[in-house]
Design a protein around this motif. Sequence first.
Motif, short mmCIF file in Angstrom:
data_model
loop_
_atom_site.label_atom_id
_atom_site.label_comp_id
_atom_site.label_asym_id
_atom_site.label_seq_id
_atom_site.Cartn_x
_atom_site.Cartn_y
_atom_site.Cartn_z
N LYS A 1 24.16 19.77 73.41
CA LYS A 1 25.45 19.24 73.86
C LYS A 1 25.34 18.48 75.18
O LYS A 1 26.19 17.65 75.49
N ILE B 1 28.11 23.64 63.51
CA ILE B 1 29.39 23.74 64.23
C ILE B 1 30.51 24.15 63.28
O ILE B 1 31.37 24.97 63.63
N ARG C 1 32.05 21.13 75.32
CA ARG C 1 31.77 21.18 73.89
C ARG C 1 32.53 20.09 73.14
O ARG C 1 31.98 19.41 72.27
N GLU D 1 26.92 34.73 70.50
CA GLU D 1 26.74 33.55 69.66
C GLU D 1 25.33 33.49 69.08
O GLU D 1 24.36 33.91 69.73
N PHE E 1 27.43 26.84 67.80
CA PHE E 1 27.42 25.61 68.59
C PHE E 1 26.08 25.28 69.26
O PHE E 1 25.68 24.12 69.31
N TYR E 2 25.36 26.28 69.74
CA TYR E 2 24.27 26.00 70.68
C TYR E 2 22.91 25.85 70.01
O TYR E 2 22.32 26.81 69.51
#
Length: 228
Positions: A155, A118, A182, A88, A123-124
């Motif tokens: 998150k 996103i 998530r 990722e 995501f991170y």
Amino acid sequence: MDFKAYEKQLCKSIEQEVEKIIQANLHLNIRAKARAGAEISDYLEEHFVISINNNNHPYLTDAEQAPRGATKNPYDAKCYFDYMGRKELIWIDFKAFKTSSLDSNPDIGTPNKVIKFIKEGHFYLIFVLAYYEEDGEGLKFVEHSGKYTKVYPLKDVNHTFRLNPKPQLQVNMSAEPEYRTREQFIELLIQKHRESYNRNIIALNQKIDKLDDIYIQLINSNRDSEKQ
């Protein structure tokens, strides 16, 4: 996929690298001033990227620092995390705090950049917090709660974070992170949007309610002026 284990190793990997950077040079020749925290963040960003790219980290690769002076860049540094067969793109936000300001409520990013990130399949966004104090003519890194740094993903931000009118996500730096999945974060992010919009609606309605009074005041003032 055990995302909890994945995220734990992600934060551990970043934390270990930053701890090495800090302990290698606890004292910085940076004067205590308004932008001292930003200068410390620049220092950590630069050395993190160099460390990742030069030392063949087992999980972190292809690190890159944000362009200097690009204050609106969505990340301070970025890299890739490859673990458990999953790779990722990671955005990192470095924040340095004077120990006397640990109860501050800094902005932690625009919600739009998080939503876009996103939507693009990532995501991170990881926060890296470091702590410092004045040290003679410069600054020194210090421990807080027994550690030089605290690392956690957006998150897992404390549920007390809010979306202010700017709009910016905002959280008290002393508020401890809380694990959530998530999808739970996405639900919470949308909830915070609703709460912010509702506050804006209330504030706008209060301004609308005052318009009749302002109208009467203006009419009366103008009539008095005309009589003169």
